[in-house]
Scaffold this motif. Structure first.
Motif, PDB file in Angstrom:
ATOM      1  N   GLU A 143      12.032  34.082 -46.516  1.00  0.00           N
ATOM      2  CA  GLU A 143      12.685  32.807 -47.285  1.00  0.00           C
ATOM      3  C   GLU A 143      11.343  31.803 -47.437  1.00  0.00           C
ATOM      4  O   GLU A 143      11.913  30.666 -47.888  1.00  0.00           O
ATOM      5  CB  GLU A 143      13.839  32.182 -46.434  1.00  0.00           C
ATOM      6  N   ALA A 144      10.245  32.215 -47.287  1.00  0.00           N
ATOM      7  CA  ALA A 144       9.122  31.059 -47.464  1.00  0.00           C
ATOM      8  C   ALA A 144       9.098  31.053 -48.965  1.00  0.00           C
ATOM      9  O   ALA A 144       9.229  31.858 -49.874  1.00  0.00           O
ATOM     10  CB  ALA A 144       7.788  31.799 -47.101  1.00  0.00           C
ATOM     11  N   ALA A 145       8.387  29.655 -49.373  1.00  0.00           N
ATOM     12  CA  ALA A 145       8.215  29.342 -50.770  1.00  0.00           C
ATOM     13  C   ALA A 145       7.000  30.382 -51.392  1.00  0.00           C
ATOM     14  O   ALA A 145       6.129  30.646 -50.768  1.00  0.00           O
ATOM     15  CB  ALA A 145       7.579  28.028 -50.950  1.00  0.00           C
ATOM     16  N   ALA A 146       7.308  30.627 -52.579  1.00  0.00           N
ATOM     17  CA  ALA A 146       6.354  31.696 -53.094  1.00  0.00           C
ATOM     18  C   ALA A 146       4.948  31.137 -53.108  1.00  0.00           C
ATOM     19  O   ALA A 146       3.960  31.843 -53.008  1.00  0.00           O
ATOM     20  CB  ALA A 146       7.138  32.033 -54.669  1.00  0.00           C
ATOM     21  N   ASP A 147       4.703  29.896 -53.511  1.00  0.00           N
ATOM     22  CA  ASP A 147       3.248  29.459 -53.526  1.00  0.00           C
ATOM     23  C   ASP A 147       2.512  29.171 -52.139  1.00  0.00           C
ATOM     24  O   ASP A 147       1.280  29.678 -52.177  1.00  0.00           O
ATOM     25  CB  ASP A 147       3.294  27.826 -53.946  1.00  0.00           C
ATOM     26  N   TRP A 148       3.263  29.090 -51.092  1.00  0.00           N
ATOM     27  CA  TRP A 148       2.772  29.212 -49.789  1.00  0.00           C
ATOM     28  C   TRP A 148       2.467  30.716 -49.661  1.00  0.00           C
ATOM     29  O   TRP A 148       1.232  31.063 -48.987  1.00  0.00           O
ATOM     30  CB  TRP A 148       3.790  28.589 -48.904  1.00  0.00           C
ATOM     31  N   VAL A 149       3.193  31.632 -49.935  1.00  0.00           N
ATOM     32  CA  VAL A 149       2.984  33.174 -49.619  1.00  0.00           C
ATOM     33  C   VAL A 149       1.685  33.387 -50.577  1.00  0.00           C
ATOM     34  O   VAL A 149       0.874  34.290 -49.930  1.00  0.00           O
ATOM     35  CB  VAL A 149       4.212  33.803 -50.156  1.00  0.00           C
ATOM     36  N   THR A 150       1.610  32.929 -51.851  1.00  0.00           N
ATOM     37  CA  THR A 150       0.467  33.338 -52.524  1.00  0.00           C
ATOM     38  C   THR A 150      -0.772  32.523 -51.936  1.00  0.00           C
ATOM     39  O   THR A 150      -1.777  33.472 -51.741  1.00  0.00           O
ATOM     40  CB  THR A 150       0.684  32.729 -53.951  1.00  0.00           C
ATOM     41  N   ALA A 151      -0.816  31.680 -51.577  1.00  0.00           N
ATOM     42  CA  ALA A 151      -2.123  30.829 -51.005  1.00  0.00           C
ATOM     43  C   ALA A 151      -2.410  31.571 -49.718  1.00  0.00           C
ATOM     44  O   ALA A 151      -3.569  31.872 -49.293  1.00  0.00           O
ATOM     45  CB  ALA A 151      -1.798  29.251 -50.384  1.00  0.00           C
ATOM     46  N   THR A 152      -1.426  31.851 -48.664  1.00  0.00           N
ATOM     47  CA  THR A 152      -1.595  32.504 -47.365  1.00  0.00           C
ATOM     48  C   THR A 152      -2.213  33.944 -47.716  1.00  0.00           C
ATOM     49  O   THR A 152      -3.058  34.425 -46.901  1.00  0.00           O
ATOM     50  CB  THR A 152      -0.320  32.670 -46.856  1.00  0.00           C
ATOM     51  N   LEU A 153      -1.574  34.835 -48.498  1.00  0.00           N
ATOM     52  CA  LEU A 153      -2.136  36.286 -48.601  1.00  0.00           C
ATOM     53  C   LEU A 153      -3.378  36.322 -49.507  1.00  0.00           C
ATOM     54  O   LEU A 153      -4.211  37.214 -49.167  1.00  0.00           O
ATOM     55  CB  LEU A 153      -0.942  37.139 -49.536  1.00  0.00           C
ATOM     56  N   THR A 154      -3.766  35.188 -50.344  1.00  0.00           N
ATOM     57  CA  THR A 154      -5.064  35.102 -50.939  1.00  0.00           C
ATOM     58  C   THR A 154      -6.211  34.966 -49.944  1.00  0.00           C
ATOM     59  O   THR A 154      -7.077  35.588 -49.834  1.00  0.00           O
ATOM     60  CB  THR A 154      -5.194  33.964 -51.992  1.00  0.00           C
ATOM     61  N   ALA A 155      -5.809  33.975 -49.033  1.00  0.00           N
ATOM     62  CA  ALA A 155      -6.771  33.621 -47.936  1.00  0.00           C
ATOM     63  C   ALA A 155      -7.065  35.256 -47.135  1.00  0.00           C
ATOM     64  O   ALA A 155      -7.977  35.275 -46.537  1.00  0.00           O
ATOM     65  CB  ALA A 155      -6.252  32.582 -47.034  1.00  0.00           C
ATOM     66  N   PRO A 194      -8.606  32.318 -58.733  1.00  0.00           N
ATOM     67  CA  PRO A 194      -8.101  33.201 -59.424  1.00  0.00           C
ATOM     68  C   PRO A 194      -7.760  32.552 -60.954  1.00  0.00           C
ATOM     69  O   PRO A 194      -7.426  31.485 -61.024  1.00  0.00           O
ATOM     70  CB  PRO A 194      -6.668  33.553 -58.821  1.00  0.00           C
ATOM     71  N   VAL A 195      -7.820  33.300 -62.108  1.00  0.00           N
ATOM     72  CA  VAL A 195      -7.316  32.799 -63.349  1.00  0.00           C
ATOM     73  C   VAL A 195      -5.756  33.206 -63.332  1.00  0.00           C
ATOM     74  O   VAL A 195      -5.087  32.494 -64.528  1.00  0.00           O
ATOM     75  CB  VAL A 195      -7.915  33.846 -64.593  1.00  0.00           C
ATOM     76  N   HIS A 196      -5.140  33.870 -62.499  1.00  0.00           N
ATOM     77  CA  HIS A 196      -3.875  34.110 -62.249  1.00  0.00           C
ATOM     78  C   HIS A 196      -3.632  34.183 -60.759  1.00  0.00           C
ATOM     79  O   HIS A 196      -4.232  34.968 -60.144  1.00  0.00           O
ATOM     80  CB  HIS A 196      -3.001  35.218 -63.133  1.00  0.00           C
ATOM     81  N   ALA A 197      -2.345  33.648 -60.288  1.00  0.00           N
ATOM     82  CA  ALA A 197      -2.061  33.921 -58.778  1.00  0.00           C
ATOM     83  C   ALA A 197      -0.529  33.656 -58.879  1.00  0.00           C
ATOM     84  O   ALA A 197      -0.057  32.613 -59.506  1.00  0.00           O
ATOM     85  CB  ALA A 197      -2.449  32.913 -57.919  1.00  0.00           C
ATOM     86  N   GLY A 198       0.202  34.823 -58.322  1.00  0.00           N
ATOM     87  CA  GLY A 198       1.562  34.579 -58.040  1.00  0.00           C
ATOM     88  C   GLY A 198       2.287  35.586 -57.337  1.00  0.00           C
ATOM     89  O   GLY A 198       1.522  36.316 -56.725  1.00  0.00           O
ATOM     90  N   SER A 199       3.421  35.319 -56.886  1.00  0.00           N
ATOM     91  CA  SER A 199       4.094  36.221 -55.684  1.00  0.00           C
ATOM     92  C   SER A 199       5.310  36.910 -56.321  1.00  0.00           C
ATOM     93  O   SER A 199       6.083  35.976 -56.948  1.00  0.00           O
ATOM     94  CB  SER A 199       4.064  35.803 -54.565  1.00  0.00           C
ATOM     95  N   HIS A 200       5.744  37.892 -55.719  1.00  0.00           N
ATOM     96  CA  HIS A 200       7.015  38.444 -55.933  1.00  0.00           C
ATOM     97  C   HIS A 200       7.748  38.974 -54.673  1.00  0.00           C
ATOM     98  O   HIS A 200       7.112  39.560 -53.789  1.00  0.00           O
ATOM     99  CB  HIS A 200       6.928  39.734 -57.021  1.00  0.00           C
ATOM    100  N   ARG A 201       9.011  38.723 -54.507  1.00  0.00           N
ATOM    101  CA  ARG A 201       9.614  39.046 -53.060  1.00  0.00           C
ATOM    102  C   ARG A 201      10.555  40.378 -53.442  1.00  0.00           C
ATOM    103  O   ARG A 201      11.234  40.092 -54.404  1.00  0.00           O
ATOM    104  CB  ARG A 201      10.624  37.814 -52.519  1.00  0.00           C
ATOM    105  N   TRP A 202      10.212  41.219 -52.858  1.00  0.00           N
ATOM    106  CA  TRP A 202      11.061  42.658 -52.949  1.00  0.00           C
ATOM    107  C   TRP A 202      11.783  42.338 -51.709  1.00  0.00           C
ATOM    108  O   TRP A 202      11.427  42.572 -50.612  1.00  0.00           O
ATOM    109  CB  TRP A 202      10.102  43.962 -52.755  1.00  0.00           C
ATOM    110  N   ARG A 203      13.218  42.338 -51.798  1.00  0.00           N
ATOM    111  CA  ARG A 203      14.185  42.420 -50.618  1.00  0.00           C
ATOM    112  C   ARG A 203      14.418  43.564 -49.971  1.00  0.00           C
ATOM    113  O   ARG A 203      14.540  43.771 -48.887  1.00  0.00           O
ATOM    114  CB  ARG A 203      15.413  41.528 -50.899  1.00  0.00           C
ATOM    115  N   TYR A 204      14.172  44.732 -50.883  1.00  0.00           N
ATOM    116  CA  TYR A 204      14.385  45.974 -50.677  1.00  0.00           C
ATOM    117  C   TYR A 204      13.294  46.903 -51.017  1.00  0.00           C
ATOM    118  O   TYR A 204      13.458  47.706 -51.935  1.00  0.00           O
ATOM    119  CB  TYR A 204      15.965  46.519 -51.140  1.00  0.00           C
ATOM    120  N   ALA A 205      12.165  46.909 -50.274  1.00  0.00           N
ATOM    121  CA  ALA A 205      10.972  47.338 -50.705  1.00  0.00           C
ATOM    122  C   ALA A 205      10.796  48.778 -50.463  1.00  0.00           C
ATOM    123  O   ALA A 205      10.745  49.619 -50.957  1.00  0.00           O
ATOM    124  CB  ALA A 205       9.856  46.577 -50.475  1.00  0.00           C
ATOM    125  N   ARG A 206      11.178  48.914 -49.064  1.00  0.00           N
ATOM    126  CA  ARG A 206      10.763  50.221 -48.456  1.00  0.00           C
ATOM    127  C   ARG A 206      11.954  50.667 -47.969  1.00  0.00           C
ATOM    128  O   ARG A 206      12.456  49.971 -46.794  1.00  0.00           O
ATOM    129  CB  ARG A 206       9.636  50.041 -47.482  1.00  0.00           C
TER     130      ARG A 206
END
Length: 342
Positions: A248-260, A273-285
């Motif tokens: 339930e984290a904010a997408a912007d925080w996830v983007t910054a964290t995973l970029t680092a 980046p010239v583009h940065a964004g994140s997508h949450r898959w609730r049912y990924a695997r």
């Protein structure tokens, strides 16, 4: 395994028209593989999916940047081929230029070309699919079933095939088949946060893929896959444990964290980046319920397919749908009129 039949239901209410087709809820790879077999056998099939277009967990996202359009396979990263039936299917995709090997991910790795969703788009083009159609529940009416939700027709359907992730399938099935709903609800999927990054120039690293590096479960240079064009692009997928902990984290925080995390794993200072964004898959695997790869309750005109009935692989989704379609193809289902599009 064949679930027990349901007890008799109360007499259904009136229907606007007699049931003339089979509804498949979910137009991902499993639903489309099932439809492919059924329509090939002459059955009339209609598919419904809440997404705006083909892909499901094989989706590709395209983003305009200052360096041109960047594309990201932000769901499944590649697939393997083991079953003979799926091998024949992938051989057809390859002959059509829709799939190619990706050696950087391993000797058995394949990807869609020019994007991961290319095979799914090809399959969907041959079917009657209604996109942006959300099915919230099923209801019994005279002559069969009706789908209730948004963007749906008032038609009656003689049978319904549920081709959704386990958690979503459980919701639709629960009022009508407690055993199937319980099995689906108990087959839990793992979530995944996916970050998509595009850069103005190639990153100074020979690495094409990364696995199990800190919070990162998988990362790959997406622009290095076969048939890709556009600027340098990377897909970074968090591990299941990290994704669950920060679901339930904010997408912007996830983007910054995973970029680092990507920069640290590659051992380089990443440019902006010239583009940065994140997508949450609730049912990924998906989980793996086991058995023949599908479920069928013939007395009620209900069936279920999806990767969660076999295991968390692209091949499993196709096999589940294909096996269910083969199981149903010779049965007394509605058939398309000669020369019509099912």
């Amino acid at each position: 395994m064949t679930p027990p039949d349901l007890p008799d239901l109360p007499a259904p209410g009136p229907a606007a028209a007699p049931a003339t087709s089979v509804a498949i809820v979910g137009a991902g790879l499993a639903g489309l593989a099932c439809a492919e077999v059924l329509t090939g056998a002459g059955h009339r099939v209609a598919l419904f999916d809440k997404a705006r277009g083909p892909g499901g967990r094989m989706s590709t996202r395209r983003v305009a940047t200052a360096m041109g359009e960047a594309s990201f396979d932000h769901g499944a990263q590649y697939f393997t081929v083991r079953d003979p039936d799926f091998h024949a299917c992938v051989a057809r995709w390859a002959a059509l230029g829709l799939a190619a090997r990706w050696p950087e991910a391993g000797d058995e790795a394949w990807v869609g070309v020019p994007a991961m969703n290319a095979p799914v788009r090809h399959m969907a083009a041959a079917q009657a699919v209604r996109w942006s159609a959300r099915v919230d529940r099923l209801t019994r009416i005279a002559g069969g079933w009706q789908l209730i939700g948004e963007g749906l027709p008032d038609d009656a359907f003689a049978a319904v095939i549920v081709a959704l992730p386990a958690e979503q399938a459980a919701v639709l099935l629960e009022p009508w088949h407690a055993d199937l709903a319980a099995e689906a609800g108990a087959t839990v999927s793992a979530p995944c946060w996916t970050t998509m990054l595009a850069f103005a120039a190639p990153l100074p690293t020979p690495a094409a893929t990364l696995r199990d590096q800190g919070a990162i479960g998988w990362a790959a240079r997406n622009s290095g896959k076969p048939g890709r064009t556009g600027p340098e692009s990377w897909v970074v997928q968090a591990s299941p444990a990290w994704s669950r902990a920060h679901l339930e984290a904010a997408a912007d925080w996830v983007t910054a964290t995973l970029t680092a995390e990507l920069g640290a794993a590659l051992g380089i200072a990443l440019p902006t980046p010239v583009h940065a964004g994140s997508h949450r898959w609730r049912y990924a695997r998906s989980g793996a319920a086991g058995g023949p790869g599908f479920r069928h309750a013939p007395a009620e005109g209900l069936a279920v397919c999806g990767d969660w009935l076999i295991g968390p692989r692209v091949e499993a989704a196709w096999l589940s749908g294909h096996r269910l379609g083969t199981h149903l193809a010779g049965q007394d289902l509605p058939r398309a009129a000669p020369g019509s599009r099912a």
